[in-house]
Write an enzyme that holds these catalytic residues in place. Sequence first.
Site, PDB file in Angstrom:
ATOM      1  N   THR B  22      28.994  22.290   6.886  1.00  0.00           N
ATOM      2  CA  THR B  22      29.259  23.560   7.532  1.00  0.00           C
ATOM      3  C   THR B  22      28.584  24.658   6.976  1.00  0.00           C
ATOM      4  OG1 THR B  22      31.103  24.783   8.757  1.00  0.00           O
ATOM      5  CG2 THR B  22      31.509  24.303   6.424  1.00  0.00           C
ATOM      6  N   CYS B  28      36.503  31.831   6.078  1.00  0.00           N
ATOM      7  CA  CYS B  28      37.177  30.656   6.757  1.00  0.00           C
ATOM      8  C   CYS B  28      37.153  29.766   5.612  1.00  0.00           C
ATOM      9  CB  CYS B  28      36.340  30.328   7.843  1.00  0.00           C
ATOM     10  SG  CYS B  28      36.034  31.259   9.259  1.00  0.00           S
ATOM     11  N   HIS B  45      36.772  23.129   9.678  1.00  0.00           N
ATOM     12  CA  HIS B  45      36.341  24.636   9.279  1.00  0.00           C
ATOM     13  C   HIS B  45      37.221  25.507   9.997  1.00  0.00           C
ATOM     14  CE1 HIS B  45      32.709  27.748   9.385  1.00  0.00           C
ATOM     15  NE2 HIS B  45      33.751  28.361   9.310  1.00  0.00           N
TER      16      HIS B  45
END
Lengths: 204, 160
Positions: B22, B28, B45
């Site tokens: 990711t 996040c 995520h």
Amino acid sequence: MVDMNNLNSILLDVLKELGNIGSGNAATALATMIDKKVDMRVPQVKILEFKDVGEILGDSETPVVGIYFKMSDEIEGNIMFVLDIDSALNLTNMLFGRSNSKNELDEMDMSALSEVGNILSASYINSLSALTGLKLKLSVPSICVDMAAAILSVPAVQFGHIGEHVIFIETQFEEDDRLITGDLFLIPEVDSFEKILSSLGVVG
Amino acid sequence: MEIVKVGMADFKVIKSTGILTTLGLGSCVGIALYDRINKVAGLAHIMLPSSTEIKNNSNKAKFADTAIQELVKEMILLGANKKYITAKLAGGSQMFSFDSNTDILRIGERNTLASKKKLQELDVPIVAEDTGGNYGRTIELNSQDGNLLIKTIGHGVKNI
């Protein structure tokens, strides 16, 4: 209630026009600051799924400068001015009248960039306020240099509270010889969207 | 090796060999789960701490509580054994700071805390963590050995 997943083309045009007028003002302010001609591209209204947010500026990991403001009062939301690193350096070199180009942003540069962001955002929201008759306040700027995806995730997370999509009103600025390109994002919260649209007589 | 991208508010599971990645995590949190014996890897995520605080919560991958639960389920479907699954966490930073310490700006910290709470509830031990700070992270979970590579701009590269 405005359905963000189903914005019709009239609404999109209105949002685009808002961006047009706001960023026209901002472009003029930028041109005055650097004493150069600044071009503005037609604003884009982008409705994205979260998973695509990182790539809105190209490569998710490209380092960019983000200058972020909170809007409050009758319209709530955020404004963010984003520049790639080369553009940020070119801009600060111009502002400080440096002939020897540097390749790293120092504290002084960051401070100058915050101020540029401030002036651009203020001129943008002034026209938004004049157009809608809605009161608007801008916070002090907060600046950050990091990966594009990490920076854009900040406004995206706020949309996460209310829906499955992010709406960016994006304008690109270009200095005459293309040494500076920047994007200005207007990111209103959903309730404020409705207020803006009804103040313009589009809905409600 | 196959590289599988996990976007914001998204999760994926794979079985060896391959890499789950990711890009540019900010506030996040990336939750990397791994079953060392069966070599099943999962990466989520997440954007927000809790699905119960919000009406519009259909996307399970968006919230720490629902995403972790689903991720474990999917891994088991792919052949993982619950008792071998361990977790690594990354992200949860605060990219921008203002004087006022509003909830929205503390979202990174809240995401990290909520992820830990859910993992504890599910009895998944956290074996490593790289969270907090004010910078972005790109992470890569290797499904062959469970290593989590963390890349940053200006804060180095590490393997946890």
